[in-house]
Design an enzyme around this catalytic site. Sequence first.
Site, PDB file in Angstrom:
ATOM      1  N   ASP A   1       0.859  -1.199   0.000  1.00 15.60           N
ATOM      2  CA  ASP A   1       0.000   0.000   0.000  1.00 15.60           C
ATOM      3  C   ASP A   1       0.888   1.240   0.000  1.00 15.60           C
ATOM      4  OD1 ASP A   1      -2.017   2.037   0.887  1.00 15.60           O
ATOM      5  OD2 ASP A   1      -3.244   0.289   1.270  1.00 15.60           O
TER       6      ASP A   1
ATOM      7  N   ASP B   1       3.404   1.451  -4.545  1.00 16.21           N
ATOM      8  CA  ASP B   1       2.464   2.213  -5.371  1.00 16.21           C
ATOM      9  C   ASP B   1       2.114   1.321  -6.563  1.00 16.21           C
ATOM     10  OD1 ASP B   1       1.118   3.871  -7.080  1.00 16.21           O
ATOM     11  OD2 ASP B   1       2.583   5.515  -6.990  1.00 16.21           O
TER      12      ASP B   1
ATOM     13  N   TYR C   1     -14.427   6.068 -12.039  1.00 16.40           N
ATOM     14  CA  TYR C   1     -14.351   4.914 -11.121  1.00 16.40           C
ATOM     15  C   TYR C   1     -15.194   3.740 -11.641  1.00 16.40           C
ATOM     16  CZ  TYR C   1     -15.095   2.150  -6.857  1.00 16.40           C
ATOM     17  OH  TYR C   1     -15.202   1.116  -5.944  1.00 16.40           O
TER      18      TYR C   1
HETATM   19  N1  LIG Z   1     -16.246   0.962   0.372  1.00 13.81           N
HETATM   20  C1  LIG Z   1     -17.198   0.539  -0.412  1.00 13.81           C
HETATM   21  O1  LIG Z   1     -18.372   0.745  -0.136  1.00 13.81           O
HETATM   22  C2  LIG Z   1     -16.831  -0.208  -1.674  1.00 13.81           C
HETATM   23  C3  LIG Z   1     -17.874  -0.586  -2.526  1.00 13.81           C
HETATM   24  C4  LIG Z   1     -17.555  -1.294  -3.673  1.00 13.81           C
HETATM   25  C5  LIG Z   1     -16.236  -1.600  -3.950  1.00 13.81           C
HETATM   26  N2  LIG Z   1     -15.251  -1.213  -3.110  1.00 13.81           N
HETATM   27  C6  LIG Z   1     -13.895  -1.579  -3.437  1.00 13.81           C
HETATM   28  O2  LIG Z   1     -13.273  -2.135  -2.299  1.00 13.81           O
HETATM   29  C7  LIG Z   1     -11.892  -1.814  -2.308  1.00 13.81           C
HETATM   30  C8  LIG Z   1     -11.516  -1.132  -1.003  1.00 13.81           C
HETATM   31  O3  LIG Z   1     -12.272   0.040  -0.920  1.00 13.81           O
HETATM   32  P1  LIG Z   1     -12.215   1.013   0.324  1.00 13.81           P
HETATM   33  O4  LIG Z   1     -13.516   1.681   0.373  1.00 13.81           O
HETATM   34  O5  LIG Z   1     -11.691   0.289   1.510  1.00 13.81           O
HETATM   35  O6  LIG Z   1     -11.164   2.074  -0.216  1.00 13.81           O
HETATM   36  P2  LIG Z   1     -10.146   3.002   0.577  1.00 13.81           P
HETATM   37  O7  LIG Z   1      -9.933   4.222  -0.220  1.00 13.81           O
HETATM   38  O8  LIG Z   1     -10.581   3.147   2.001  1.00 13.81           O
HETATM   39  O9  LIG Z   1      -8.855   2.101   0.552  1.00 13.81           O
HETATM   40  C9  LIG Z   1      -8.152   1.889  -0.622  1.00 13.81           C
HETATM   41  C10 LIG Z   1      -6.738   1.499  -0.252  1.00 13.81           C
HETATM   42  O10 LIG Z   1      -5.961   1.526  -1.455  1.00 13.81           O
HETATM   43  C11 LIG Z   1      -4.775   2.229  -1.169  1.00 13.81           C
HETATM   44  N3  LIG Z   1      -4.254   2.833  -2.402  1.00 13.81           N
HETATM   45  C12 LIG Z   1      -4.747   3.876  -3.095  1.00 13.81           C
HETATM   46  N4  LIG Z   1      -3.939   4.155  -4.140  1.00 13.81           N
HETATM   47  C13 LIG Z   1      -2.935   3.248  -4.109  1.00 13.81           C
HETATM   48  C14 LIG Z   1      -1.783   3.021  -4.911  1.00 13.81           C
HETATM   49  N5  LIG Z   1      -1.518   3.802  -5.965  1.00 13.81           N
HETATM   50  N6  LIG Z   1      -0.969   1.993  -4.595  1.00 13.81           N
HETATM   51  C15 LIG Z   1      -1.215   1.209  -3.504  1.00 13.81           C
HETATM   52  N7  LIG Z   1      -2.272   1.398  -2.702  1.00 13.81           N
HETATM   53  C16 LIG Z   1      -3.118   2.401  -2.998  1.00 13.81           C
HETATM   54  C17 LIG Z   1      -5.150   3.276  -0.142  1.00 13.81           C
HETATM   55  O11 LIG Z   1      -4.021   3.763   0.555  1.00 13.81           O
HETATM   56  C18 LIG Z   1      -6.082   2.475   0.734  1.00 13.81           C
HETATM   57  O12 LIG Z   1      -5.394   1.756   1.729  1.00 13.81           O
HETATM   58  C19 LIG Z   1     -11.649  -0.928  -3.530  1.00 13.81           C
HETATM   59  O13 LIG Z   1     -11.158  -1.718  -4.586  1.00 13.81           O
HETATM   60  C20 LIG Z   1     -13.024  -0.404  -3.845  1.00 13.81           C
HETATM   61  O14 LIG Z   1     -13.152  -0.095  -5.201  1.00 13.81           O
HETATM   62  C21 LIG Z   1     -15.522  -0.515  -1.974  1.00 13.81           C
END
Ligand SMILES: NC(=O)c1ccc[n+]([C@@H]2O[C@H](COP(=O)([O-])OP(=O)(O)OC[C@H]3O[C@@H](n4cnc5c(N)ncnc54)[C@H](O)[C@@H]3O)[C@@H](O)[C@H]2O)c1
Length: 260
Positions: free
Chosen positions: A37, A60, A149
């Site tokens: 991460d 990244d 997205y």
């Molecule tokens: N939260 C929801 O309701 C929801 C719904 C549908 C899908 N999702 C999916 O679930 C997954 C997690 O979502 P979330 O809500 O916990 O998101 P979040 O933004 O809370 O977490 C995303 C994580 O990805 C990391 N990240 C971002 N850019 C990065 C990079 N360039 N390299 C490495 N790490 C990176 C961030 O630091 C973070 O830890 C995602 O794939 C999201 O699309 C979430």
Amino acid sequence: MQGLKDKVAIVSGGSTLIGAAVARAFVAQGTRVVVADIDQEGGRALAAELGEAARFVTTDVADDAAIEACVDDTLKAFGRIDFLVNVAALYADQGPLSPRADWEKAFAVNLFGAAMFLNACRPHMAPGSAVVNFGSTSASVAQAGRWTYPASKAAVLQLTRSAALDLAGAGIRVNAVSPGWTWSGILDQISGGDRDRVERVARPFHMLGRIGDPAEVADAVLFLCSGHARFITGTNLAVDGGYTALGPEQALSPITELLS
Ligand SMILES: NC(=O)c1ccc[n+]([C@@H]2O[C@H](COP(=O)([O-])OP(=O)(O)OC[C@H]3O[C@@H](n4cnc5c(N)ncnc54)[C@H](O)[C@@H]3O)[C@@H](O)[C@H]2O)c1
């Protein structure tokens, strides 16, 4: 669950709620985990919590050299890679106002990051390995003001099908999960930490009448990695409390209303 003990998983985006829940669930099953991460503070705290079974590697996913370094680190530390879970994502989205740079950023992380991580892990994955990508309910419905997205997540689901076919011969299964609204870093942030408010807003469009917990998404990820899913590949598992099965009529009864 079968087939997880003594294995090794990489979880991209593992520093915050959903990814961290996946990492914790793996460790509880005896899987060692590398959290990859850009969030160093969250990643280090999680690795400290999980002890010897986990490592944090600053990664990244938009940077191929960083991905390669993470794969090397995993092999050096743990000697194998059995599972890759591509959680990392960017939500930034200005809908129709998104400039090209935003499209490039969204796809660089959400789609290209997943594809490049998969490619970097693939040569090290033995038959029986598995990849789980993160789609979203946003991949299959129109949502106001959101273009980059959802399009990137729809592409992730197609990548899942394409990769499943091409990796089947190597015995590597590739699947996706598509969460509905799940209590996560992003919902915590935009609601000011008010989960009750999020629940009230989300209730009408989730059949189960609530949002999901990170641990519930993690359970689905672990199932897809486990031996219980050995005949499942190329699929997208909705972990959404019925969000995508629900039509525009939601749980209303318009026919009953017409008849009254
Ligand atoms: N939260 C929801 O309701 C929801 C719904 C549908 C899908 N999702 C999916 O679930 C997954 C997690 O979502 P979330 O809500 O916990 O998101 P979040 O933004 O809370 O977490 C995303 C994580 O990805 C990391 N990240 C971002 N850019 C990065 C990079 N360039 N390299 C490495 N790490 C990176 C961030 O630091 C973070 O830890 C995602 O794939 C999201 O699309 C979430």
